[in-house]
Design an enzyme around this catalytic site. Structure first.
Site, PDB file in Angstrom:
ATOM      1  N   TYR A  56      40.500  36.111  35.854  1.00  0.00           N
ATOM      2  CA  TYR A  56      40.350  37.500  35.428  1.00  0.00           C
ATOM      3  C   TYR A  56      39.690  37.588  34.054  1.00  0.00           C
ATOM      4  CZ  TYR A  56      43.785  38.268  39.150  1.00  0.00           C
ATOM      5  OH  TYR A  56      44.461  38.279  40.346  1.00  0.00           O
ATOM      6  N   HIS A 123      44.886  30.273  44.025  1.00  0.00           N
ATOM      7  CA  HIS A 123      44.246  31.580  44.001  1.00  0.00           C
ATOM      8  C   HIS A 123      43.208  31.731  45.119  1.00  0.00           C
ATOM      9  CE1 HIS A 123      42.432  34.849  41.118  1.00  0.00           C
ATOM     10  NE2 HIS A 123      42.844  35.346  42.265  1.00  0.00           N
TER      11      HIS A 123
END
Length: 311
Positions: A56, A123
């Site tokens: 992110y 992820h």
């Protein structure tokens, strides 16, 4: 705020969780001081689950969150981050090797100013060779779990069938939780089809994106959203109806995703704005109008559950 256990982990978390992707400026630019205050507002408001990733903002979200966590007692929150998906100099890249996974955990702890990660996730496994996740990535994280570096191990993905495959091909007890997004919200309940599978294995369920990445908002989905035009139009029609009735669709959406199913431990939303954080906490603490839910689903109609590319 309600608190639920994530599977059999012993971690009791708030039914509304704080997703820190916004701290990385993923959706738009942020003010760092305001973003830090957003984290403090979340914790002060009863949210105790915080999820982030080195991906992110290409490390920015973890860095900003780390600054916020300096002033918060470590036992007042459950911290989740991820391995496998990264970015550098504006370019995305993926590395699911055991070596990189272990390195990434220690790098994340340094950025986050902590010496322990409660939950570490692989992820977005859709970008990986799923067999590598089973044979290499997850065993590396299990080693760190045995060493006490991390508390628990999970996996994340947009496509629940990938999560199921990885669990089925992993040693029992390896995967303790899953994180799936956009599949338990007002316009899509696909995740419910997998609840029995996860529950039989004692695997906790974390839900994310109650607004379906902007579909369930007055502003509407961004241009990059992969939803079909028909689905966009149906959700926009539902949003207009909610606005006319004085019951904002974002309020209904977040209430629905946090209060209408006992199988979900927590639902993540993301905001770097303290006012928006407080607004969503207030929404969740108010009772939901289930008749209104039925009306909105009726408006969305045959677009309910319509999947888009890679969903």
């Amino acid at each position: 705020m309600q608190y639920n256990e994530i599977g059999k982990t012993g971690m009791k978390v708030s039914n509304l969780g704080f997703g820190a992707s916004s701290l990385g400026g993923v959706f738009h630019g942020i003010r760092e001081d305001e973003a830090i205050q957003a984290v403090h507002t979340a914790v002060d408001g009863g949210i105790n689950f915080i999820d982030v990733s080195p991906y992110y903002g290409h490390l920015k979200a973890e860095t900003v969150l780390g600054k916020a966590l300096k002033d918060i007692k470590r036992d007042s929150y459950v911290l989740s981050t991820k391995v496998g998906r990264y970015g550098k100099d504006g370019v995305n890249y993926w590395d699911y090797s055991a070596k990189r996974a272990k390195e990434s955990v220690y790098e994340s702890m340094e950025r986050l100013n902590v010496d322990f990660i409660d939950l570490i996730n692989v992820h977005d496994v859709e970008f990986a060779n799923l067999q590598q996740v089973v044979d290499e990535t997850l065993p590396a994280l299990v080693e760190l779990r045995k060493e006490g570096v991390v508390g628990h191990v999970g996996i994340t993905d947009l496509q629940p069938e990938n999560l199921k495959w990885v669990i089925e091909h992993s040693e029992e007890g390896t995967v303790e939780s899953i994180l799936n997004f956009c599949h338990y919200c007002l316009n899509d309940n696909l995740l419910t089809e997998y609840f029995d599978f996860f529950e039989k294995r004692g695997i906790g369920v974390i839900n994310a994106s109650p607004f379906s990445m902007g579909l369930l908002s007055m502003r509407g989905a961004p241009d990059w959203h992969p939803a079909t035009e028909a689905l966009r139009e149906a959700c926009a029609k539902a949003a207009r109806y909610c606005d006319e009735q004085g019951y904002p669709i974002d309020k209904l959406a977040i209430q629905y995703s946090t209060s209408c199913n006992d199988h979900i431990a927590t639902t993540l939303f993301s905001s770097a704005n303290p006012k928006n954080v407080l607004k969503n906490i207030d929404y969740v603490n108010e009772p939901i109008d289930l008749q209104f839910v039925d009306k909105v689903k009726e408006i969305i109609g045959d677009q309910m559950g319509v999947r888009w590319k890679n969903s």
